[in-house]
Enzyme design. Structure first.
Site, PDB file in Angstrom:
ATOM      1  N   ASN A  18       8.977  -7.066   3.896  1.00 26.09           N
ATOM      2  CA  ASN A  18       8.836  -5.795   3.191  1.00 26.09           C
ATOM      3  C   ASN A  18       9.968  -4.840   3.584  1.00 26.09           C
ATOM      4  OD1 ASN A  18       7.088  -2.844   3.866  1.00 26.09           O
ATOM      5  ND2 ASN A  18       7.418  -3.524   1.769  1.00 26.09           N
TER       6      ASN A  18
ATOM      7  N   GLN B  61      -6.862  -1.788   2.907  1.00 32.20           N
ATOM      8  CA  GLN B  61      -6.223  -1.447   4.181  1.00 32.20           C
ATOM      9  C   GLN B  61      -6.956  -0.341   4.927  1.00 32.20           C
ATOM     10  OE1 GLN B  61      -2.514   0.890   4.935  1.00 32.20           O
ATOM     11  NE2 GLN B  61      -1.664  -1.107   5.465  1.00 32.20           N
TER      12      GLN B  61
ATOM     13  N   CYS C  77       2.163   2.753  10.168  1.00 34.85           N
ATOM     14  CA  CYS C  77       2.334   4.109   9.610  1.00 34.85           C
ATOM     15  C   CYS C  77       2.902   5.051  10.675  1.00 34.85           C
ATOM     16  CB  CYS C  77       1.005   4.640   9.078  1.00 34.85           C
ATOM     17  SG  CYS C  77       1.202   6.283   8.380  1.00 34.85           S
TER      18      CYS C  77
ATOM     19  N   GLY D 148       7.158  -2.011  -2.446  1.00 33.62           N
ATOM     20  CA  GLY D 148       6.514  -0.699  -2.423  1.00 33.62           C
ATOM     21  C   GLY D 148       7.151   0.241  -3.419  1.00 33.62           C
ATOM     22  N   ARG D 149       8.180   0.982  -2.973  1.00 37.30           N
ATOM     23  CA  ARG D 149       8.752   2.045  -3.815  1.00 37.30           C
ATOM     24  C   ARG D 149       9.394   1.522  -5.085  1.00 37.30           C
ATOM     25  NH1 ARG D 149      11.810   4.539   1.082  1.00 37.30           N
ATOM     26  NH2 ARG D 149      11.734   2.314   1.540  1.00 37.30           N
TER      27      ARG D 149
ATOM     28  N   PRO E 141       0.850  -1.204   0.000  1.00 35.33           N
ATOM     29  CA  PRO E 141       0.000   0.000   0.000  1.00 35.33           C
ATOM     30  C   PRO E 141       0.879   1.245   0.000  1.00 35.33           C
ATOM     31  CG  PRO E 141       0.086  -0.973   2.215  1.00 35.33           C
ATOM     32  CD  PRO E 141       0.843  -1.901   1.300  1.00 35.33           C
TER      33      PRO E 141
ATOM     34  N   LYS F 241      -0.242  -5.085   8.960  1.00 37.62           N
ATOM     35  CA  LYS F 241       1.045  -4.671   8.380  1.00 37.62           C
ATOM     36  C   LYS F 241       1.746  -3.829   9.432  1.00 37.62           C
ATOM     37  CE  LYS F 241       3.092  -2.396   4.353  1.00 37.62           C
ATOM     38  NZ  LYS F 241       3.512  -1.098   4.898  1.00 37.62           N
TER      39      LYS F 241
HETATM   40  C1  LIG Z   1       4.538   7.445  -0.254  1.00 36.85           C
HETATM   41  C2  LIG Z   1       4.325   6.253   0.638  1.00 36.85           C
HETATM   42  C3  LIG Z   1       3.045   5.939   1.038  1.00 36.85           C
HETATM   43  C4  LIG Z   1       2.821   4.845   1.887  1.00 36.85           C
HETATM   44  N1  LIG Z   1       1.549   4.524   2.255  1.00 36.85           N
HETATM   45  C5  LIG Z   1       1.329   3.447   3.043  1.00 36.85           C
HETATM   46  C6  LIG Z   1       0.003   3.067   3.398  1.00 36.85           C
HETATM   47  O1  LIG Z   1      -0.998   3.672   2.989  1.00 36.85           O
HETATM   48  N2  LIG Z   1      -0.132   1.984   4.216  1.00 36.85           N
HETATM   49  C7  LIG Z   1       0.946   1.271   4.680  1.00 36.85           C
HETATM   50  O2  LIG Z   1       0.770   0.284   5.406  1.00 36.85           O
HETATM   51  N3  LIG Z   1       2.195   1.585   4.326  1.00 36.85           N
HETATM   52  C8  LIG Z   1       2.408   2.648   3.525  1.00 36.85           C
HETATM   53  N4  LIG Z   1       3.671   2.950   3.143  1.00 36.85           N
HETATM   54  C9  LIG Z   1       4.787   2.035   3.501  1.00 36.85           C
HETATM   55  C10 LIG Z   1       5.013   1.029   2.374  1.00 36.85           C
HETATM   56  O3  LIG Z   1       3.887   0.199   2.191  1.00 36.85           O
HETATM   57  C11 LIG Z   1       6.224   0.113   2.663  1.00 36.85           C
HETATM   58  O4  LIG Z   1       6.012  -0.530   3.902  1.00 36.85           O
HETATM   59  C12 LIG Z   1       7.525   0.923   2.753  1.00 36.85           C
HETATM   60  O5  LIG Z   1       7.618   1.880   1.719  1.00 36.85           O
HETATM   61  C13 LIG Z   1       8.744  -0.029   2.683  1.00 36.85           C
HETATM   62  O6  LIG Z   1       8.710  -0.814   1.515  1.00 36.85           O
HETATM   63  P1  LIG Z   1       9.556  -0.422   0.168  1.00 36.85           P
HETATM   64  O7  LIG Z   1      10.984  -0.213   0.603  1.00 36.85           O
HETATM   65  O8  LIG Z   1       9.361  -1.578  -0.747  1.00 36.85           O
HETATM   66  O9  LIG Z   1       8.966   0.873  -0.331  1.00 36.85           O
HETATM   67  C14 LIG Z   1       3.918   4.050   2.324  1.00 36.85           C
HETATM   68  C15 LIG Z   1       5.220   4.380   1.912  1.00 36.85           C
HETATM   69  C16 LIG Z   1       5.427   5.463   1.081  1.00 36.85           C
HETATM   70  C17 LIG Z   1       6.836   5.784   0.650  1.00 36.85           C
END
Ligand SMILES: Cc1cc2nc3c(=O)[nH]c(=O)nc-3n(C[C@H](O)[C@H](O)[C@H](O)COP(=O)(O)O)c2cc1C
Length: 302
Positions: free
Chosen positions: A192, A64, A94, A215-216, A9, A134
């Site tokens: 993650n 979520q 979060c 995610g990113r 997400p 999460k």
């Molecule tokens: C811009 C942004 C928005 C995010 N929004 C959510 C969210 O709505 N819910 C959530 O559980 N995590 C959120 N996250 C966290 C990501 O889901 C993920 O846990 C985090 O970026 C690490 O994973 P990655 O390194 O693959 O990005 C967000 C992260 C970013 C950067």
């Protein structure tokens, strides 16, 4: 890895148009929606309309929610089940102050496992689809107690957990570091944090994790899950995907609201390309659909 590959997400990013693009490359992966507040969902607040959808046509999708009120969370879970979500994911990671400190939700639930358990139980009771959480390693370096929260989640009826390998205090800084999955953990754990390639997935698989969430890594390359799963190749012309994405955004939000929302995607799609800095400056000034499309056609030679 049991084919448990997930799109994470990402608030403001993994909306319906972006999910459709991801899905086109990776039909079978699991996706999670942007987080939705239980208050705005149950109260049908206007600002919620943007990220609350019908999910019936979206394949394996988890919706979520975040909040600190167990009853409202249960009601929100039911609304999302009725909208077609295949499972409910509860945000317990979060770190942003609006969620974690002011609302006592998200990462705050890592500090209050009793409340976390009540929220999970109420959601499990309210729906007949799976419920996951999460979360992160813990509140800060001194409190990396994620295993206790997994235990609570298991006792409260959750089906699996996604674990971001950072603490709340770390936010998004530093590297994600996931420990070896302990053998006494009762639930499947999806790894993650900083996972972007097949090699990263193999690394967390060796650590004992049951799946991986990206995610990113999806920004500007929504095909990445498909490439990893072997259902697509990297597209020859990224511009075609960007154009499709823009059309979906305009269909969904209209041009006036959609064009500004597309700007960040244009920056990610064009990153590293020749003249991308000038392209971004121009994109950020354009409000007209035709003008934007003409610029994209020129930039990507479409
Ligand atoms: C811009 C942004 C928005 C995010 N929004 C959510 C969210 O709505 N819910 C959530 O559980 N995590 C959120 N996250 C966290 C990501 O889901 C993920 O846990 C985090 O970026 C690490 O994973 P990655 O390194 O693959 O990005 C967000 C992260 C970013 C950067």
């Amino acid at each position: 890895m049991n084919n448990q590959i997930f799109a994470a997400p990402l608030a403001g990013i993994t909306d319906k148009p972006f999910r459709r693009i991801i899905r086109q490359f990776a039909p079978d992966v699991s996706l999670v929606t942007e987080m939705i507040s239980c208050h705005s969902l149950v109260g049908q607040h206007k600002n919620c309309i943007r990220n609350f959808d019908e999910y019936g046509d979206e394949g394996n999708i988890g919706a979520q929610i975040f909040g600190a009120d167990a009853d409202l969370m249960g009601q929100a879970a039911k609304i999302l089940q009725d909208a077609g979500a295949k499972w409910i994911d509860i945000n317990m990671g979060c770190p942003v102050p609006k969620v974690a400190t002011r609302a006592g939700a998200g990462a705050f639930l890592m500090k209050d496992h009793v409340l976390a358990g009540k929220i999970i139980e109420q959601c499990v009771k309210s729906v007949n689809i799976p419920v996951s959480i999460k979360t992160r390693l813990g509140w800060d370096e001194a409190h990396k107690d994620w295993q206790d929260l997994v235990h609570v989640a298991h006792e409260s009826g959750a089906t699996f957990v996604s674990l971001h390998g950072r603490t709340r205090a770390q936010g998004y800084t530093g590297s994600a570091v996931l420990p070896q999955k302990p053998s006494n953990i009762e639930l499947p754990i999806i790894a993650n944090g900083d996972i972007k390639t097949l090699a990263d997935i193999e690394r967390v698989e060796k650590l004992g994790y049951d799946g991986a969430m990206i995610g990113r890594g999806l920004l500007g390359q929504p095909w990445i899950l498909g490439v990893i799963c072997g259902t697509c190749e990297i597209p020859k012309n990224v511009g075609e995907i960007a154009m499709q994405h823009l059309d979906l955004i305009i269909d969904y939000y209209g041009a006036k609201a959609g064009i500004p929302m597309f700007r960040k995607h244009a920056a990610w799609y064009s990153a590293g390309m020749q003249n991308s800095a000038q392209f971004r400056i121009k994109v950020n000034q354009i409000t007209d659909e035709k003008e934007l499309k003409d610029l994209m056609k020129e930039f990507w030679s479409l």
